[in-house]
Design an enzyme around this catalytic site. Structure first.
Site, short mmCIF file in Angstrom:
data_model
loop_
_atom_site.label_atom_id
_atom_site.label_comp_id
_atom_site.label_asym_id
_atom_site.label_seq_id
_atom_site.Cartn_x
_atom_site.Cartn_y
_atom_site.Cartn_z
CD1 TRP A 101 -28.73 33.72 43.49
CD2 TRP A 101 -27.15 32.91 44.87
NE1 TRP A 101 -29.27 32.68 44.21
CE2 TRP A 101 -28.33 32.16 45.05
CE3 TRP A 101 -26.04 32.58 45.63
CZ2 TRP A 101 -28.42 31.10 45.96
CZ3 TRP A 101 -26.12 31.53 46.53
CH2 TRP A 101 -27.30 30.81 46.70
CG ASP A 169 -23.91 32.66 39.07
OD1 ASP A 169 -24.34 31.63 38.52
OD2 ASP A 169 -24.10 32.92 40.28
CE LYS A 193 -30.44 27.32 41.41
NZ LYS A 193 -29.33 28.09 41.95
#
Ligand SMILES: *Cc1c(COP(=O)(O)O)cnc(C)c1O
Length: 364
Positions: A101, A169, A193
């Site tokens: 990511w 993030d 999530k």
């Protein structure tokens, strides 16, 4: 009704109570005669839903007054572009590369400004967090991925960045415990999530960074100021996902808030890591000092790649049959991965360990 234990990395399991409340309110939300999916986002009945969700974000994460809380769309992946488009001034940003990511965020930012990758853990398959204590220099901002969902690592000590806004993030660890928001310029997280269903992205942004000055050609929808000035209602927000996030946050509050989540998550992760460390059949793949509380990738001791692949497949199939689902590792890492976000209970981790013990006896 039979519910499985769902170890998916995202979208992931939600607290049963939350789903039951949503089900009970599905066709008639609090006497309004409508589902939350059907009502106008500008109606009197919707106002307290989005307002209440924002208040809970502020309360549970102790968000200081000088931060805006935004509910956006496009996932964390859209933030990879939105951050550089809105924060570019001199034209250079610092990134730390700790996984897939991070790498995507770096590539996207590279379209808009010059990216300095200050450190990377790619040399050892992203199995650790590189030691970066401080960031300095003429950067418009610095960026870290707080929890690395695929490889199961997490920052333990956040770098000191002085005047440079630190952007993170936090998709896979938001509200897994308390977070000092004041250390960051921007915190962003896809909801799917730890916060609710997919479709809404939480952005917590320091107000001085909401300037409205963006790189030329920035779409209106990718300008933070547009969303901040319009209380996340410039256009139709993801109404239902925001409502669901509100229900999840109420559940978090009932269960001890951020501190309660940390206690719960530490207990689950300790049990699982202790189990991985105690025998010789399984092994965690992340280095100990960098371990995540949320995502735990692991392998068996089988060293022959072909045999290992077959064994992993067998593990996942038998686990699924036993009601333990979504345990296959990410395709880039292989092996297995147990994602144990806030909503996963200790009972799920215990059931997984019991299955793993039995599987190692049968296959060891
Ligand atoms: C899941 C995830 C993403 C991708 O999120 P989308 O909402 O699908 O764009 C980005 N970063 C991290 C750390 C993630 O875990």
């Amino acid at each position: 009704m039979k519910r499985v234990f769902n170890f998916s990395a995202g979208p992931s399991c939600l607290p049963l109570e939350v789903l039951e409340t949503a089900a009970a309110e599905m066709t008639d939300y609090k006497g309004s005669g409508q589902s939350v999916m059907e009502m106008s986002h500008r109606s009197k009945v919707y106002e307290p839903i989005i307002g209440g969700t924002e208040s809970l974000v502020r309360e549970l994460l102790s968000v200081p007054e000088n931060y805006d809380v935004l509910f956006l769309q496009g996932g964390a992946s859209t933030q990879f572009a939105m951050v550089p488009m809105n924060l570019k001034k001199k034209g250079r940003a610092a990134y730390i590369d700790t996984g897939v990511w991070s790498d995507k965020a770096i590539k996207e930012a590279g379209k808009y400004l010059e990216v300095d990758v200050l450190a990377t853990s790619k040399d050892r398959a992203y199995s650790y967090i590189p030691a970066v204590k401080t960031v300095s220099g003429g950067y418009d901002y610095a960026h870290i991925t707080l929890n690395n969902t695929i490889v199961g690592t997490a920052w333990q000590d956040i770098p000191e960045c002085g005047d440079i806004p630190l952007v993170t993030d936090a998709s896979s660890c938001i509200l897994s415990g308390p977070l000092d928001v004041s250390r960051f310029g921007i915190i962003y997280a896809g909801a799917q999530k730890n916060l609710g269903p997919a479709g809404v992205t939480l952005v917590i942004i320091r107000k001085d960074l909401v300037t409205g000055e963006t790189v030329p050609g920035t779409p209106t929808m990718l300008n933070y100021k547009i969303h901040a000035d319009n209380d996340s209602m410039y256009n139709t927000p993801p109404c239902y996902s925001i409502y669901m996030m509100g229900l999840v946050l109420e559940w978090v509050k009932r269960n001890g808030g951020a501190e309660g989540m940390l206690k719960r998550n530490r207990e689950k992760a300790k049990l699982f890591y202790d189990f991985l460390d105690s025998g010789r059949y399984y092994k965690g793949t992340a280095e100990k000092e960098s371990r995540s509380l949320m995502n735990i990738p692991f392998v068996t001791g089988e060293t022959d790649p072909e045999k290992a692949a077959a064994l992993n497949k067998k593990f996942v199939a038998e686990a699924t049959a036993a009601g333990l689902v979504n345990l296959a590792g990410h395709r880039l890492v292989g092996g297995m991965r147990a994602s144990i976000y806030n909503a996963m209970g200790l009972d799920g981790v215990k059931a997984l360990i019991a299955f793993m013990e039995q599987f190692s006896k049968a296959n060891g």
